[in-house]
Structure formats: structure tokens, C-alpha cells
Write an enzyme that holds these catalytic residues in place. Structure first.
Site, PDB file in Angstrom:
ATOM      1  N   ASN A   9       1.172   8.034  14.611  1.00  0.00           N
ATOM      2  CA  ASN A   9       0.534   8.440  13.355  1.00  0.00           C
ATOM      3  C   ASN A   9      -0.170   9.760  13.616  1.00  0.00           C
ATOM      4  O   ASN A   9      -1.209   9.791  14.263  1.00  0.00           O
ATOM      5  CB  ASN A   9      -0.468   7.356  12.908  1.00  0.00           C
ATOM      6  CG  ASN A   9      -1.290   7.797  11.708  1.00  0.00           C
ATOM      7  OD1 ASN A   9      -0.978   8.787  11.054  1.00  0.00           O
ATOM      8  ND2 ASN A   9      -2.351   7.052  11.411  1.00  0.00           N
ATOM      9  N   LYS A  11      -1.693  11.589  11.593  1.00  0.00           N
ATOM     10  CA  LYS A  11      -2.838  11.831  10.691  1.00  0.00           C
ATOM     11  C   LYS A  11      -2.713  13.254  10.113  1.00  0.00           C
ATOM     12  O   LYS A  11      -1.587  13.744   9.975  1.00  0.00           O
ATOM     13  CB  LYS A  11      -4.157  11.584  11.423  1.00  0.00           C
ATOM     14  CG  LYS A  11      -4.154  10.218  12.110  1.00  0.00           C
ATOM     15  CD  LYS A  11      -5.489   9.766  12.596  1.00  0.00           C
ATOM     16  CE  LYS A  11      -5.360   8.380  13.223  1.00  0.00           C
ATOM     17  NZ  LYS A  11      -6.637   7.821  13.640  1.00  0.00           N
ATOM     18  N   HIS A  92      -4.387   2.408   5.906  1.00  0.00           N
ATOM     19  CA  HIS A  92      -5.073   2.831   7.126  1.00  0.00           C
ATOM     20  C   HIS A  92      -6.587   2.854   6.859  1.00  0.00           C
ATOM     21  O   HIS A  92      -7.020   3.190   5.754  1.00  0.00           O
ATOM     22  CB  HIS A  92      -4.581   4.217   7.561  1.00  0.00           C
ATOM     23  CG  HIS A  92      -5.028   4.565   8.940  1.00  0.00           C
ATOM     24  ND1 HIS A  92      -6.295   5.017   9.212  1.00  0.00           N
ATOM     25  CD2 HIS A  92      -4.397   4.497  10.140  1.00  0.00           C
ATOM     26  CE1 HIS A  92      -6.418   5.220  10.516  1.00  0.00           C
ATOM     27  NE2 HIS A  92      -5.284   4.910  11.098  1.00  0.00           N
ATOM     28  N   GLU A  94      -8.779   4.896   7.571  1.00  0.00           N
ATOM     29  CA  GLU A  94      -9.283   6.193   7.101  1.00  0.00           C
ATOM     30  C   GLU A  94      -9.036   6.357   5.602  1.00  0.00           C
ATOM     31  O   GLU A  94      -9.836   6.975   4.897  1.00  0.00           O
ATOM     32  CB  GLU A  94      -8.639   7.322   7.921  1.00  0.00           C
ATOM     33  CG  GLU A  94      -9.179   7.330   9.349  1.00  0.00           C
ATOM     34  CD  GLU A  94      -8.220   7.847  10.402  1.00  0.00           C
ATOM     35  OE1 GLU A  94      -7.188   8.452  10.051  1.00  0.00           O
ATOM     36  OE2 GLU A  94      -8.500   7.632  11.600  1.00  0.00           O
ATOM     37  N   GLU A 165      -5.824  -2.693  13.566  1.00  0.00           N
ATOM     38  CA  GLU A 165      -6.534  -1.536  14.125  1.00  0.00           C
ATOM     39  C   GLU A 165      -8.037  -1.720  13.912  1.00  0.00           C
ATOM     40  O   GLU A 165      -8.562  -1.368  12.843  1.00  0.00           O
ATOM     41  CB  GLU A 165      -6.097  -0.249  13.417  1.00  0.00           C
ATOM     42  CG  GLU A 165      -4.637   0.087  13.588  1.00  0.00           C
ATOM     43  CD  GLU A 165      -4.389   1.576  13.402  1.00  0.00           C
ATOM     44  OE1 GLU A 165      -3.837   2.183  14.324  1.00  0.00           O
ATOM     45  OE2 GLU A 165      -4.769   2.132  12.365  1.00  0.00           O
ATOM     46  N   GLY A 171      -9.812   6.223  17.881  1.00  0.00           N
ATOM     47  CA  GLY A 171     -10.302   7.538  18.294  1.00  0.00           C
ATOM     48  C   GLY A 171     -11.538   7.506  19.170  1.00  0.00           C
ATOM     49  O   GLY A 171     -12.188   8.530  19.373  1.00  0.00           O
ATOM     50  N   SER A 203      -6.978   3.640  20.243  1.00  0.00           N
ATOM     51  CA  SER A 203      -7.123   4.170  21.606  1.00  0.00           C
ATOM     52  C   SER A 203      -5.995   3.722  22.542  1.00  0.00           C
ATOM     53  O   SER A 203      -6.235   3.442  23.719  1.00  0.00           O
ATOM     54  CB  SER A 203      -8.497   3.816  22.184  1.00  0.00           C
ATOM     55  OG  SER A 203      -9.520   4.418  21.419  1.00  0.00           O
TER      56      SER A 203
HETATM   57  P1  13P Z   1      -6.138   6.540  18.052  1.00  0.00           P
HETATM   58  O1  13P Z   1      -4.885   6.145  18.784  1.00  0.00           O
HETATM   59  O2  13P Z   1      -6.398   8.013  18.071  1.00  0.00           O
HETATM   60  O3  13P Z   1      -7.303   5.714  18.463  1.00  0.00           O
HETATM   61  O4  13P Z   1      -5.880   6.215  16.483  1.00  0.00           O
HETATM   62  C1  13P Z   1      -5.366   4.985  16.142  1.00  0.00           C
HETATM   63  C2  13P Z   1      -4.912   5.052  14.735  1.00  0.00           C
HETATM   64  O5  13P Z   1      -5.707   5.187  13.822  1.00  0.00           O
HETATM   65  C3  13P Z   1      -3.456   4.983  14.478  1.00  0.00           C
HETATM   66  O6  13P Z   1      -3.187   4.766  13.131  1.00  0.00           O
END
Ligand code: 13P
Length: 241
Positions: A9, A11, A92, A94, A165, A171, A203
Site C-alpha cells: 500500500n 498510500k 483503511h 487513515e 491493521e 508506521g 510495521s
Molecule cells: P506500515 O507498514 O508503514 O506500518 O503501514 C501499514 C499500513 O497501513 C498498510 O496499509
């Protein structure tokens, strides 16, 4: 053994240069896992073209909950299907946090995907405050509840998977523990049925991917930051068996 899924992903990151770097490198190998990359809308067609000769799949990171029409700035499931997109992430954390997406909106988005034959990756996850308050399981169950309505209409495990997640693991460099992942994946599979794939995200790196994917009930990983690094991402793809 069933193939694991590795989904990157990106983002709101990326450029034509990054596409050339990451996609070229990842395509240089072949993997036992099913590998997909979910890129920002403007790059979908470029990545689709670059992947034309490979079995990697290209996906989007969101979709409108509406059909085509007067919804300025939105992108419909039909459009994504039309340009050769194969899977779409919905819900997601976010999107839920910064854009106010509700559990019901997420289910509506998934319904639009299913109507046009796109595979959905439905994200669920609790915040640290919810976990500390002992409410993690209840939060995940609430996020899964609207999916049961779609399943009652015949939507099965070939149409979507779930990505667990935990928000506090995204992150932060602090992945969930083996016990935490095993417990939550067990809960999700009991809720939806064991046929549904459940991915872990938060992560994930080349260094911990094999351990995470060896946990019972983990059918793959959803990778954020590490999917922007060609060496890390190809390492994760190889770790998937
Ligand atoms: P990270 O792998 O950067 O922690 O992000 C996970 C994520 O949000 C994947 O959709």
C-alpha cells in the site's frame, strides 16, 4: 498449502521514478506468494502497463461508495475495473480517521466493488486507547458487522479478504506480537468463516515478515512504508514462501 498474499500500500506516495524502481525490482523475481501493489489513482494505468507481462496485480487504495454520476472528485468502481485495476483497499484506518469513513460507508464501498467484480481488501483495526481499555475485540466486531449483510446476499471468500491493521502498529516500527495477531485473526475467522483470508498489517518489514506469516490464521501481509523500498518489499515477497 494456500498461496499467501503480499499487498503493498503506497498510500499518498510515489512518482514515475519510484514505479520504475520498485516495480522493476519486484518483477525481476518470481514468488510463491500472490503479490499486489496498491498505488495512488494517477499511477494506476502506468503500473498496470508496466505489469502487463508479469503476474503481479495492481490495486487502488479507495473507491467511491456511489455509482457513476455527479460526485465531483470521486472515482467509481466501474472506472477502476475499466482501466484494469484488480483489487481495492477499503476502510483503511487513515480513511476512517482523516476522511470520516464509517463502517457502513466501508460496506457500501465493498458492495460497489463486488458489483463490478473487483476484489476487496477490507481493513479493520483498533486504536491503542481501545486496546488499553479492553475494547479491541468489540471494535473489530463492530467493523466486521456490516460485512455480514453482504455475506447474507451471497458474497463469499472469493470476493474479499480482511486486513487486520492495529492502528498503533501502523508506521510506528512496533508490529503486534505473535499472541495479539493470532488472537485477533482467530476472532475474525470465527466471525466471517475460516475460508476468508485475513492479512496482517502494521510495521511489516523484510526482517519480521516470515515470523508474522508463520502465525496460524495469517494468510498474508499488507505493507505500507516497506513497500516503497524495492529491496525491503522484494524481501517480504520472498519471505512469504
Ligand atoms: P506500515 O507498514 O508503514 O506500518 O503501514 C501499514 C499500513 O497501513 C498498510 O496499509
Amino acid at each position: 498449502m494456500q498461496r499467501k498474499r503480499v499487498i503493498g500500500n503506497w498510500k499518498m506516495n510515489g512518482s514515475r521514478g519510484l514505479i520504475a524502481d520498485v516495480i522493476d525490482r519486484v518483477c525481476a523475481d518470481s514468488y510463491a506468494a500472490e503479490v499486489s501493489v496498491c498505488v495512488p489513482f494517477p499511477y494506476l494505468a502506468d503500473v498496470r502497463n508496466q505489469l502487463a507481462r508479469h503476474e503481479l496485480k495492481v490495486g487502488a487504495q479507495s473507491v467511491s461508495e456511489y455509482d457513476d454520476g455527479a460526485y465531483t472528485g470521486e472515482v467509481s468502481a466501474r472506472m477502476l475495473k475499466d482501466i484494469g485495476c484488480e483489487l481495492v483497499i477499503v476502510g483503511h484506518s487513515e480513511r476512517r480517521r482523516y476522511f470520516g469513513e464509517s463502517d457502513v460507508a466501508v460496506a457500501n464501498k465493498l458492495a460497489r466493488l463486488l458489483e463490478v467484480g473487483l476484489f476487496g481488501v477490507v481493513c479493520v483495526g483498533e486504536t491503542l486507547a481501545e486496546r488499553d481499555a479492553g475494547k479491541a475485540e468489540a471494535r473489530i466486531e463492530a467493523q466486521l458487522a456490516p460485512l455480514h449483510g453482504l455475506m447474507a446476499k451471497g458474497c463469499d471468500a472469493s470476493k474479499f479478504c480482511v486486513a487486520y491493521e492495529p492502528v498503533w502498529a501502523i508506521g510506528t516500527g512496533r508490529a503486534a506480537s505473535v499472541e495479539q495477531v493470532a488472537a485477533m485473526h482467530g476472532l475474525i475467522k470465527r466471525s466471517l468463516g475460516s475460508a476468508f483470508d485475513v492479512l496482517y498489517g502494521g510495521s511489516v518489514k523484510a526482517g519480521n515478515a516470515a515470523e508474522l506469516m508463520a502465525i496460524p490464521g495469517v494468510d498474508g501481509v499488507l505493507v505500507g512504508g516497506a513497500s516503497l523500498d524495492s529491496k525491503e518489499f522484494s524481501g517480504i515477497c520472498r519471505a512469504a514462501g
